[in-house]
Each structure stands twice: as structure tokens, then as C-alpha cells.
Design a protein around this motif. Structure first.
Motif, PDB file in Angstrom:
ATOM      1  N   VAL A 185      40.461  36.757  25.438  1.00 31.04           N
ATOM      2  CA  VAL A 185      40.233  37.810  26.418  1.00 31.04           C
ATOM      3  C   VAL A 185      39.241  37.307  27.472  1.00 31.04           C
ATOM      4  CG1 VAL A 185      39.325  40.132  26.794  1.00 31.04           C
ATOM      5  CG2 VAL A 185      40.657  39.646  24.747  1.00 31.04           C
ATOM      6  N   LEU A 186      39.597  37.493  28.736  1.00 33.36           N
ATOM      7  CA  LEU A 186      38.665  37.228  29.828  1.00 33.36           C
ATOM      8  C   LEU A 186      37.779  38.453  30.018  1.00 33.36           C
ATOM      9  CD1 LEU A 186      37.588  35.819  32.443  1.00 33.36           C
ATOM     10  CD2 LEU A 186      39.499  36.910  33.648  1.00 33.36           C
ATOM     11  N   VAL A 187      36.473  38.237  30.089  1.00 33.55           N
ATOM     12  CA  VAL A 187      35.517  39.307  30.398  1.00 33.55           C
ATOM     13  C   VAL A 187      34.797  38.930  31.692  1.00 33.55           C
ATOM     14  CG1 VAL A 187      33.487  40.586  29.621  1.00 33.55           C
ATOM     15  CG2 VAL A 187      35.224  39.872  27.962  1.00 33.55           C
ATOM     16  N   LYS A 188      34.832  39.826  32.661  1.00 29.60           N
ATOM     17  CA  LYS A 188      34.272  39.567  33.993  1.00 29.60           C
ATOM     18  C   LYS A 188      33.367  40.739  34.372  1.00 29.60           C
ATOM     19  CE  LYS A 188      34.584  37.263  38.081  1.00 29.60           C
ATOM     20  NZ  LYS A 188      34.119  35.885  38.274  1.00 29.60           N
ATOM     21  N   LEU A 189      32.075  40.445  34.623  1.00 26.64           N
ATOM     22  CA  LEU A 189      31.097  41.499  34.870  1.00 26.64           C
ATOM     23  C   LEU A 189      30.148  41.135  36.005  1.00 26.64           C
ATOM     24  CD1 LEU A 189      29.816  42.082  31.205  1.00 26.64           C
ATOM     25  CD2 LEU A 189      31.671  43.315  32.336  1.00 26.64           C
ATOM     26  N   LEU A 190      29.561  42.167  36.596  1.00 29.33           N
ATOM     27  CA  LEU A 190      28.437  41.991  37.496  1.00 29.33           C
ATOM     28  C   LEU A 190      27.255  41.456  36.685  1.00 29.33           C
ATOM     29  CD1 LEU A 190      27.988  42.908  40.572  1.00 29.33           C
ATOM     30  CD2 LEU A 190      26.772  44.861  39.595  1.00 29.33           C
ATOM     31  N   LYS A 191      26.484  40.541  37.272  1.00 28.99           N
ATOM     32  CA  LYS A 191      25.291  40.065  36.581  1.00 28.99           C
ATOM     33  C   LYS A 191      24.253  41.189  36.505  1.00 28.99           C
ATOM     34  CE  LYS A 191      25.855  35.413  38.530  1.00 28.99           C
ATOM     35  NZ  LYS A 191      25.300  34.444  39.506  1.00 28.99           N
ATOM     36  N   PRO A 192      23.482  41.282  35.429  1.00 33.01           N
ATOM     37  CA  PRO A 192      22.435  42.299  35.365  1.00 33.01           C
ATOM     38  C   PRO A 192      21.475  42.181  36.553  1.00 33.01           C
ATOM     39  CG  PRO A 192      22.745  41.302  33.210  1.00 33.01           C
ATOM     40  CD  PRO A 192      23.560  40.491  34.187  1.00 33.01           C
ATOM     41  N   GLY A 193      21.298  43.278  37.280  1.00 37.32           N
ATOM     42  CA  GLY A 193      20.389  43.278  38.426  1.00 37.32           C
ATOM     43  C   GLY A 193      20.932  42.589  39.654  1.00 37.32           C
ATOM     44  N   GLN A 194      22.224  42.241  39.662  1.00 32.64           N
ATOM     45  CA  GLN A 194      22.792  41.492  40.781  1.00 32.64           C
ATOM     46  C   GLN A 194      22.791  42.300  42.072  1.00 32.64           C
ATOM     47  OE1 GLN A 194      26.629  39.661  40.027  1.00 32.64           O
ATOM     48  NE2 GLN A 194      27.191  39.727  42.184  1.00 32.64           N
ATOM     49  N   ALA A 250      39.222  42.106  30.669  1.00 32.64           N
ATOM     50  CA  ALA A 250      38.306  43.239  30.737  1.00 32.64           C
ATOM     51  C   ALA A 250      37.324  42.976  31.871  1.00 32.64           C
ATOM     52  CB  ALA A 250      37.558  43.407  29.413  1.00 32.64           C
ATOM     53  N   PHE A 251      37.139  43.960  32.720  1.00 30.67           N
ATOM     54  CA  PHE A 251      36.261  43.781  33.879  1.00 30.67           C
ATOM     55  C   PHE A 251      35.446  45.041  34.089  1.00 30.67           C
ATOM     56  CE2 PHE A 251      40.403  45.278  35.174  1.00 30.67           C
ATOM     57  CZ  PHE A 251      40.133  46.335  36.033  1.00 30.67           C
ATOM     58  N   GLU A 252      34.353  44.897  34.845  1.00 28.90           N
ATOM     59  CA  GLU A 252      33.416  46.014  34.978  1.00 28.90           C
ATOM     60  C   GLU A 252      33.962  47.098  35.893  1.00 28.90           C
ATOM     61  OE1 GLU A 252      28.689  46.973  35.663  1.00 28.90           O
ATOM     62  OE2 GLU A 252      29.378  44.897  35.457  1.00 28.90           O
ATOM     63  N   ALA A 253      34.065  48.288  35.363  1.00 25.03           N
ATOM     64  CA  ALA A 253      34.526  49.431  36.145  1.00 25.03           C
ATOM     65  C   ALA A 253      33.547  49.712  37.280  1.00 25.03           C
ATOM     66  CB  ALA A 253      34.644  50.663  35.249  1.00 25.03           C
ATOM     67  N   ALA A 254      34.095  50.058  38.449  1.00 22.67           N
ATOM     68  CA  ALA A 254      33.337  50.453  39.644  1.00 22.67           C
ATOM     69  C   ALA A 254      32.597  49.300  40.306  1.00 22.67           C
ATOM     70  CB  ALA A 254      32.359  51.586  39.334  1.00 22.67           C
ATOM     71  N   HIS A 255      32.557  48.132  39.649  1.00 16.99           N
ATOM     72  CA  HIS A 255      31.808  47.007  40.204  1.00 16.99           C
ATOM     73  C   HIS A 255      32.625  45.720  40.229  1.00 16.99           C
ATOM     74  CE1 HIS A 255      28.019  49.377  38.993  1.00 16.99           C
ATOM     75  NE2 HIS A 255      28.208  49.485  40.306  1.00 16.99           N
ATOM     76  N   THR A 256      33.952  45.837  40.220  1.00 18.12           N
ATOM     77  CA  THR A 256      34.844  44.686  40.348  1.00 18.12           C
ATOM     78  C   THR A 256      35.871  44.990  41.428  1.00 18.12           C
ATOM     79  OG1 THR A 256      34.618  44.159  37.989  1.00 18.12           O
ATOM     80  CG2 THR A 256      36.480  43.169  39.160  1.00 18.12           C
ATOM     81  N   LEU A 257      36.007  44.092  42.383  1.00 19.55           N
ATOM     82  CA  LEU A 257      37.004  44.259  43.434  1.00 19.55           C
ATOM     83  C   LEU A 257      38.336  43.685  42.974  1.00 19.55           C
ATOM     84  CD1 LEU A 257      34.897  43.150  46.551  1.00 19.55           C
ATOM     85  CD2 LEU A 257      35.651  45.479  46.022  1.00 19.55           C
ATOM     86  N   MET A 258      39.392  44.451  43.157  1.00 21.68           N
ATOM     87  CA  MET A 258      40.747  43.978  42.868  1.00 21.68           C
ATOM     88  C   MET A 258      41.420  43.710  44.204  1.00 21.68           C
ATOM     89  SD  MET A 258      41.723  46.591  39.744  1.00 21.68           S
ATOM     90  CE  MET A 258      42.978  45.514  39.045  1.00 21.68           C
ATOM     91  N   THR A 259      41.824  42.467  44.430  1.00 23.88           N
ATOM     92  CA  THR A 259      42.380  42.118  45.734  1.00 23.88           C
ATOM     93  C   THR A 259      43.660  42.880  46.027  1.00 23.88           C
ATOM     94  OG1 THR A 259      43.624  40.239  44.841  1.00 23.88           O
ATOM     95  CG2 THR A 259      41.379  39.801  45.625  1.00 23.88           C
ATOM     96  N   ALA A 266      53.603  40.291  32.259  1.00 24.13           N
ATOM     97  CA  ALA A 266      53.165  39.226  31.355  1.00 24.13           C
ATOM     98  C   ALA A 266      52.836  39.750  29.957  1.00 24.13           C
ATOM     99  CB  ALA A 266      51.938  38.524  31.941  1.00 24.13           C
ATOM    100  N   GLY A 267      52.719  41.074  29.817  1.00 22.04           N
ATOM    101  CA  GLY A 267      52.385  41.640  28.512  1.00 22.04           C
ATOM    102  C   GLY A 267      50.922  41.502  28.149  1.00 22.04           C
ATOM    103  N   ILE A 268      50.044  41.481  29.170  1.00 20.61           N
ATOM    104  CA  ILE A 268      48.606  41.421  28.900  1.00 20.61           C
ATOM    105  C   ILE A 268      47.948  42.694  29.432  1.00 20.61           C
ATOM    106  CG2 ILE A 268      48.644  38.902  29.000  1.00 20.61           C
ATOM    107  CD1 ILE A 268      47.260  38.987  31.634  1.00 20.61           C
ATOM    108  N   PHE A 269      46.817  43.044  28.830  1.00 18.92           N
ATOM    109  CA  PHE A 269      46.163  44.287  29.216  1.00 18.92           C
ATOM    110  C   PHE A 269      45.126  44.065  30.312  1.00 18.92           C
ATOM    111  CE2 PHE A 269      43.479  42.827  25.636  1.00 18.92           C
ATOM    112  CZ  PHE A 269      42.207  42.885  26.207  1.00 18.92           C
ATOM    113  N   LEU A 270      44.902  45.119  31.089  1.00 17.01           N
ATOM    114  CA  LEU A 270      43.811  45.189  32.053  1.00 17.01           C
ATOM    115  C   LEU A 270      42.952  46.382  31.660  1.00 17.01           C
ATOM    116  CD1 LEU A 270      45.695  44.740  35.469  1.00 17.01           C
ATOM    117  CD2 LEU A 270      44.307  43.029  34.287  1.00 17.01           C
ATOM    118  N   LEU A 271      41.678  46.141  31.410  1.00 14.79           N
ATOM    119  CA  LEU A 271      40.787  47.207  30.952  1.00 14.79           C
ATOM    120  C   LEU A 271      39.506  47.205  31.770  1.00 14.79           C
ATOM    121  CD1 LEU A 271      40.075  49.440  28.884  1.00 14.79           C
ATOM    122  CD2 LEU A 271      39.098  47.634  27.437  1.00 14.79           C
TER     123      LEU A 271
END
Length: 280
Positions: free
Chosen positions: A210-219, A245-254, A266-271
Motif C-alpha cells: 500500500v502506498l501512503v502519501k501524507l502532508l508532513k507534520p507542520g508542513q 491511501a492519501f491525506e484527506a483535504a490535504h492531497t491534490l488529485m490532478t 486496475a482493481g486497487i483501492f483509493l482511500l
């Protein structure tokens, strides 16, 4: 200096988002001017809008152009590789800004970008986050698409959140890949897509990672927000991952719709997750 009638200046790196910010600002009745960074901004993307291509080190020329075009608000958007000091070849104003950046030049990306945002504000500009124009490009918590993560995926996401937050506190990266509790790869200077591809070389038997993508703390949220797009989804699938899995409200989707379409195909989830309250 900020004015509802002022132009929006877009400092553009690569990818499609500079044009999407321009479209959104234009729809709000704002004039738009794009500064495209040589070697990064894509001519086909920024070409339809008033623009100039500039060297990263030509800060004096940049500020002059922004003021000539009546820019009051600035948006920094699109990936840029950090150049070496030697390759910057700063003009006089650029050298002055490098001096003002000081130790931030040797910090991580967020430390450097936060210092740059402060300097642009001192120059009289209001620096805005791309998400302020692209509210439709961020997701609220929950699953996007038809594929649901299972209990094992949730455990990997929790592990990934802990890892990425630790990396972020050291201003290193915004992402990692976890499979069955094992960290396959962490993001550094190479960027998300190359990190994902590298994780595929470490793939273990069993369910995919699973890929996890987040804003850095305090970024600083007005620069370098986490971004995913259809290419991210395709790269994840090619690397054998089972979800993102990516951070809600703080990740831009192109392109949110295209991301969902690619993921379902592809049969993969986006959360989209709230990392502070996520429980497996």
C-alpha cells in the motif's frame, strides 16, 4: 497589496496543475499570469495562458514580471527538482534572496519552501495554496471508487502513517510503501513515482503493498502539497500495489475522475484518510 482585482501569478513547475489553477482563477474573474520554470514547466500546459519562461535563479526578472502583470496573489504549483547552487546562476536579486534564505537552503524541501513563502510575502505578495483554487481536487475521508481495503490493508496504512509522519518530522519525504507490515520503500528526493517503482523491486509474496502519501507534520500547506494523479495509480498497479491511501483535504488529485477510473480498472483501492484519527 492583495486585491480582489489583482492578477493571480502562478509559479509553475511540471505537470497539469498549473493550467488547472489558471482555469479556476480565470473562472473567478481573476486575470492570470504564469511564470514557467525552464526545464520543468510544460509548454503545452501553460501555452494557452499569458506566460513567460524563466530561469530558477532569475529572481529579479521574476519579481519584475509579476509586478508588471499586476500580480497580487501567487500560487506555487508543480514539481521542481532542487537545483545545485552552482547551476542556479542567480541574478543580483536572486543573490539577495539566497542570502535571505540563509540556512534554509540546506534544509529539507519544506524548510526551504516555507522560507521562500515568507520572503514572497515580505515582497508584498499574498501566497495562496493551490487547494484554495482547486477545492474540487481534494477528497474528503472515505473510499473513492469501488474497491474496498481489507483489514490487512488497514493495518499497512496505519503502519505507513506512522512511518511517513516520522519521515515528515525530519523533512525528508511525504510517502512510503508498506506490505504486510514491512516497509518496502520510503520517499526521499526521487519523488513518489520513482519510489513506487523501486518498491516493486522489493515486492514480497502475498497481498500487494500500500502506498501512503501524507502532508508532513507542520508542513507549509501553500507549497508542495502531496499530489497524486492517474500516472501514480498506473505506477502503483505496475509495482504490484493493492491500494493508495492519501491525506484527506490535504492531497491534490490532478484528475480525480481519471484516478478513480484507473483504480477501478486496475482493481486497487483509493482511500482518503485523516491520519490523526485513522484506526485499522
Amino acid at each position: 497589496m492583495t486585491s480582489a482585482m489583482g492578477a493571480v501569478g502562478i509559479l509553475a513547475g511540471g505537470g497539469p496543475l498549473p493550467a488547472k489553477v489558471a482555469e479556476a482563477a480565470h473562472a473567478q474573474g481573476r486575470p492570470v499570469f504564469i511564470l514557467g520554470f525552464d526545464g520543468f514547466a510544460e509548454p503545452d500546459v501553460i501555452g494557452p495562458w499569458p506566460h513567460e519562461m524563466v530561469r530558477l535563479g532569475a529572481a529579479g526578472h521574476m519579481l519584475s514580471l509579476l509586478r508588471q502583470h499586476g500580480c497580487t496573489d501567487l500560487v506555487l504549483i508543480g514539481p521542481i527538482r532542487r537545483p545545485s547552487l552552482r547551476s542556479l546562476r542567480p541574478d543580483t536579486e536572486g543573490a539577495r534572496i539566497l542570502t535571505r534564505l540563509g540556512r534554509a537552503l540546506f534544509a529539507g524541501d519544506d524548510g526551504l519552501l516555507a522560507a521562500l513563502v515568507r520572503i514572497l510575502a515580505q515582497e508584498g505578495f499574498a501566497v495562496r495554496g493551490a487547494h484554495e483554487f482547486l477545492s474540487h481536487a481534494v477528497a474528503q475521508p472515505g473510499v473513492l471508487g469501488t474497491v474496498q481495503p481489507d483489514a490487512l490493508a488497514h493495518a499497512d496504512i496505519r503502519r505507513g502513517i506512522d512511518v511517513v509522519q516520522a519521515l515528515g518530522r525530519m523533512d525528508i519525504g511525504q510517502g512510503c510503501v508498506v506490505q504486510n507490515g514491512l516497509v518496502l520503500a520510503v520517499e526521499a528526493m526521487e519523488g513518489t513515482d520513482r519510489m513506487i517503482a523501486r518498491s516493486g523491486e522489493c515486492h514480497q509474496p502475498g497481498e500487494g503493498g500500500v502506498l501512503v502519501k501524507l502532508l508532513k507534520p507542520g508542513q507549509e500547506k501553500r507549497a508542495d502539497m502531496p499530489t497524486i494523479g492517474p500516472i501514480t495509480v498506473r505506477t502503483a498497479h505496475a509495482a504490484g500495489l493493492r491500494g493508495i491511501a492519501f491525506e484527506a483535504a490535504h492531497t491534490l488529485m490532478t484528475d480525480k475522475d481519471a484516478c478513480i477510473l484507473e483504480a477501478d480498472k486496475a482493481g486497487i483501492f483509493l482511500l482518503a484518510v485523516d491520519p490523526d484519527h485513522f484506526q485499522p
